[in-house]
Design a protein around this motif. Structure first.
Motif, PDB file in Angstrom:
ATOM      1  N   PRO A 165       0.823  -1.210   0.000  1.00  0.00           N
ATOM      2  CA  PRO A 165       0.000   0.000   0.000  1.00  0.00           C
ATOM      3  C   PRO A 165       0.858   1.262   0.000  1.00  0.00           C
ATOM      4  CG  PRO A 165       0.161  -0.863   2.213  1.00  0.00           C
ATOM      5  CD  PRO A 165       0.854  -1.853   1.305  1.00  0.00           C
ATOM      6  N   PRO A 166       0.249   2.394  -0.332  1.00  0.00           N
ATOM      7  CA  PRO A 166       0.972   3.666  -0.209  1.00  0.00           C
ATOM      8  C   PRO A 166       1.445   3.841   1.237  1.00  0.00           C
ATOM      9  CG  PRO A 166      -1.149   3.977  -1.299  1.00  0.00           C
ATOM     10  CD  PRO A 166      -1.116   2.575  -0.792  1.00  0.00           C
ATOM     11  N   LYS A 167       2.511   4.570   1.419  1.00  0.00           N
ATOM     12  CA  LYS A 167       3.130   4.757   2.737  1.00  0.00           C
ATOM     13  C   LYS A 167       2.112   5.162   3.795  1.00  0.00           C
ATOM     14  CE  LYS A 167       7.407   5.324   4.596  1.00  0.00           C
ATOM     15  NZ  LYS A 167       8.019   4.048   4.929  1.00  0.00           N
ATOM     16  N   ARG A 168       1.227   6.093   3.463  1.00  0.00           N
ATOM     17  CA  ARG A 168       0.281   6.596   4.465  1.00  0.00           C
ATOM     18  C   ARG A 168      -0.778   5.574   4.862  1.00  0.00           C
ATOM     19  NH1 ARG A 168      -4.243  10.212   3.132  1.00  0.00           N
ATOM     20  NH2 ARG A 168      -5.182   9.455   1.229  1.00  0.00           N
ATOM     21  N   CYS A 169      -0.893   4.481   4.107  1.00  0.00           N
ATOM     22  CA  CYS A 169      -1.878   3.443   4.422  1.00  0.00           C
ATOM     23  C   CYS A 169      -1.246   2.199   5.042  1.00  0.00           C
ATOM     24  CB  CYS A 169      -2.632   3.039   3.152  1.00  0.00           C
ATOM     25  SG  CYS A 169      -3.492   4.383   2.305  1.00  0.00           S
ATOM     26  N   GLU A 170       0.062   2.197   5.189  1.00  0.00           N
ATOM     27  CA  GLU A 170       0.759   0.993   5.655  1.00  0.00           C
ATOM     28  C   GLU A 170       0.289   0.530   7.036  1.00  0.00           C
ATOM     29  OE1 GLU A 170       4.920   1.920   5.427  1.00  0.00           O
ATOM     30  OE2 GLU A 170       5.025   1.357   3.303  1.00  0.00           O
ATOM     31  N   ARG A 171       0.103   1.454   7.964  1.00  0.00           N
ATOM     32  CA  ARG A 171      -0.302   1.076   9.321  1.00  0.00           C
ATOM     33  C   ARG A 171      -1.664   0.386   9.310  1.00  0.00           C
ATOM     34  NH1 ARG A 171      -3.491   3.142  13.005  1.00  0.00           N
ATOM     35  NH2 ARG A 171      -3.887   5.036  11.846  1.00  0.00           N
ATOM     36  N   LEU A 172      -2.594   0.908   8.522  1.00  0.00           N
ATOM     37  CA  LEU A 172      -3.923   0.285   8.419  1.00  0.00           C
ATOM     38  C   LEU A 172      -3.818  -1.091   7.777  1.00  0.00           C
ATOM     39  CD1 LEU A 172      -6.003   3.371   7.296  1.00  0.00           C
ATOM     40  CD2 LEU A 172      -6.314   2.078   9.416  1.00  0.00           C
ATOM     41  N   GLU A 214     -10.808   3.390   2.335  1.00  0.00           N
ATOM     42  CA  GLU A 214     -10.892   4.844   2.203  1.00  0.00           C
ATOM     43  C   GLU A 214      -9.513   5.459   2.002  1.00  0.00           C
ATOM     44  OE1 GLU A 214     -13.048   6.093   5.672  1.00  0.00           O
ATOM     45  OE2 GLU A 214     -14.962   5.391   4.863  1.00  0.00           O
ATOM     46  N   CYS A 215      -8.528   4.954   2.706  1.00  0.00           N
ATOM     47  CA  CYS A 215      -7.159   5.450   2.562  1.00  0.00           C
ATOM     48  C   CYS A 215      -6.633   5.186   1.147  1.00  0.00           C
ATOM     49  CB  CYS A 215      -6.258   4.790   3.599  1.00  0.00           C
ATOM     50  SG  CYS A 215      -4.569   5.455   3.614  1.00  0.00           S
ATOM     51  N   LEU A 216      -6.858   3.985   0.638  1.00  0.00           N
ATOM     52  CA  LEU A 216      -6.387   3.635  -0.699  1.00  0.00           C
ATOM     53  C   LEU A 216      -7.070   4.476  -1.770  1.00  0.00           C
ATOM     54  CD1 LEU A 216      -6.266  -0.239  -0.330  1.00  0.00           C
ATOM     55  CD2 LEU A 216      -4.312   1.336  -0.397  1.00  0.00           C
ATOM     56  N   VAL A 217      -8.383   4.652  -1.636  1.00  0.00           N
ATOM     57  CA  VAL A 217      -9.126   5.446  -2.611  1.00  0.00           C
ATOM     58  C   VAL A 217      -8.645   6.894  -2.595  1.00  0.00           C
ATOM     59  CG1 VAL A 217     -11.413   6.405  -3.148  1.00  0.00           C
ATOM     60  CG2 VAL A 217     -11.157   3.969  -2.699  1.00  0.00           C
ATOM     61  N   SER A 218      -8.492   7.450  -1.406  1.00  0.00           N
ATOM     62  CA  SER A 218      -8.057   8.851  -1.333  1.00  0.00           C
ATOM     63  C   SER A 218      -6.600   9.018  -1.774  1.00  0.00           C
ATOM     64  CB  SER A 218      -8.276   9.424   0.065  1.00  0.00           C
ATOM     65  OG  SER A 218      -7.450   8.812   1.008  1.00  0.00           O
ATOM     66  N   SER A 219      -5.810   7.961  -1.684  1.00  0.00           N
ATOM     67  CA  SER A 219      -4.429   8.026  -2.162  1.00  0.00           C
ATOM     68  C   SER A 219      -4.367   8.001  -3.687  1.00  0.00           C
ATOM     69  CB  SER A 219      -3.611   6.853  -1.623  1.00  0.00           C
ATOM     70  OG  SER A 219      -3.458   6.960  -0.235  1.00  0.00           O
ATOM     71  N   ASN A 235      -8.445  14.191  -5.420  1.00  0.00           N
ATOM     72  CA  ASN A 235      -9.410  15.248  -5.770  1.00  0.00           C
ATOM     73  C   ASN A 235     -10.818  14.692  -5.903  1.00  0.00           C
ATOM     74  OD1 ASN A 235      -7.312  17.110  -5.811  1.00  0.00           O
ATOM     75  ND2 ASN A 235      -6.974  16.860  -8.001  1.00  0.00           N
ATOM     76  N   GLU A 236     -10.934  13.561  -6.573  1.00  0.00           N
ATOM     77  CA  GLU A 236     -12.244  12.950  -6.782  1.00  0.00           C
ATOM     78  C   GLU A 236     -12.836  12.460  -5.469  1.00  0.00           C
ATOM     79  OE1 GLU A 236      -9.860  12.701 -10.554  1.00  0.00           O
ATOM     80  OE2 GLU A 236      -9.444  12.312  -8.444  1.00  0.00           O
ATOM     81  N   SER A 237     -11.981  11.890  -4.627  1.00  0.00           N
ATOM     82  CA  SER A 237     -12.433  11.415  -3.323  1.00  0.00           C
ATOM     83  C   SER A 237     -12.921  12.577  -2.466  1.00  0.00           C
ATOM     84  CB  SER A 237     -11.286  10.677  -2.627  1.00  0.00           C
ATOM     85  OG  SER A 237     -11.669  10.226  -1.362  1.00  0.00           O
ATOM     86  N   ASP A 238     -12.167  13.661  -2.443  1.00  0.00           N
ATOM     87  CA  ASP A 238     -12.577  14.848  -1.685  1.00  0.00           C
ATOM     88  C   ASP A 238     -13.905  15.394  -2.185  1.00  0.00           C
ATOM     89  OD1 ASP A 238     -10.316  14.712  -0.111  1.00  0.00           O
ATOM     90  OD2 ASP A 238      -9.262  16.341  -1.156  1.00  0.00           O
ATOM     91  N   ALA A 239     -14.081  15.393  -3.501  1.00  0.00           N
ATOM     92  CA  ALA A 239     -15.331  15.900  -4.075  1.00  0.00           C
ATOM     93  C   ALA A 239     -16.516  15.051  -3.622  1.00  0.00           C
ATOM     94  CB  ALA A 239     -15.242  15.934  -5.604  1.00  0.00           C
ATOM     95  N   VAL A 240     -16.361  13.730  -3.617  1.00  0.00           N
ATOM     96  CA  VAL A 240     -17.450  12.855  -3.173  1.00  0.00           C
ATOM     97  C   VAL A 240     -17.753  13.119  -1.705  1.00  0.00           C
ATOM     98  CG1 VAL A 240     -18.111  10.450  -2.710  1.00  0.00           C
ATOM     99  CG2 VAL A 240     -17.103  11.070  -4.912  1.00  0.00           C
ATOM    100  N   TRP A 241     -16.715  13.217  -0.875  1.00  0.00           N
ATOM    101  CA  TRP A 241     -16.933  13.482   0.553  1.00  0.00           C
ATOM    102  C   TRP A 241     -17.688  14.791   0.761  1.00  0.00           C
ATOM    103  CZ3 TRP A 241     -16.875  10.372   4.500  1.00  0.00           C
ATOM    104  CH2 TRP A 241     -16.095   9.226   4.462  1.00  0.00           C
TER     105      TRP A 241
END
Length: 89
Positions: free
Chosen positions: A6-13, A43-48, A52-58
Motif C-alpha cells: 500500500p501507499p506509505k500513508r496506508c501501511e499502518r492500516l 478509504e485510505c487507498l481510494v483517497s491516495s 481530488n475525486e475522493s474529496d469531491a465525493v466526501w
C-alpha cells in the motif's frame, strides 16, 4: 495480502487489517471484528489514488441537499469511478 504494497500513508492500516485477519478465524466473526479496519484501509487507498475525486465525493455527498447538489454528487461519484478504473491493472 502479503504481495500487496500500500501507499506509505496506508501501511499502518494495512498491517492492522492483516493482523486482524491472522488473529480472527474466517467467517462472520472476522467480518465484524475487522470491518472498521477494512473500511478505513479502503478509504485510505481510494483517497491516495484519487485525492481530488475522493474529496469531491466526501464534500458533495456527505449530506442531503438541493437537486443541484445531488446531481453534483452523482457526477463526483462517476468521476471517482473513472479515476479508480484508470488505476486498475
Amino acid at each position: 495480502m502479503s504481495s500487496f504494497h500500500p501507499p506509505k500513508r496506508c501501511e499502518r492500516l494495512h498491517r492492522a487489517l492483516t493482523e486482524c485477519h491472522r488473529k480472527v478465524a474466517a467467517g462472520p466473526g472476522r467480518e465484524a471484528a475487522c470491518h472498521h479496519l477494512n473500511r478505513s484501509l479502503a478509504e485510505c487507498l481510494v483517497s491516495s489514488c484519487c485525492p481530488n475525486e475522493s474529496d469531491a465525493v466526501w464534500s458533495l455527498c456527505s449530506s442531503g441537499g438541493t437537486a443541484l447538489k445531488r446531481r453534483q454528487c452523482q457526477q463526483a461519484k462517476v468521476s471517482l469511478s473513472d479515476c479508480l478504473s484508470s488505476h486498475q491493472q
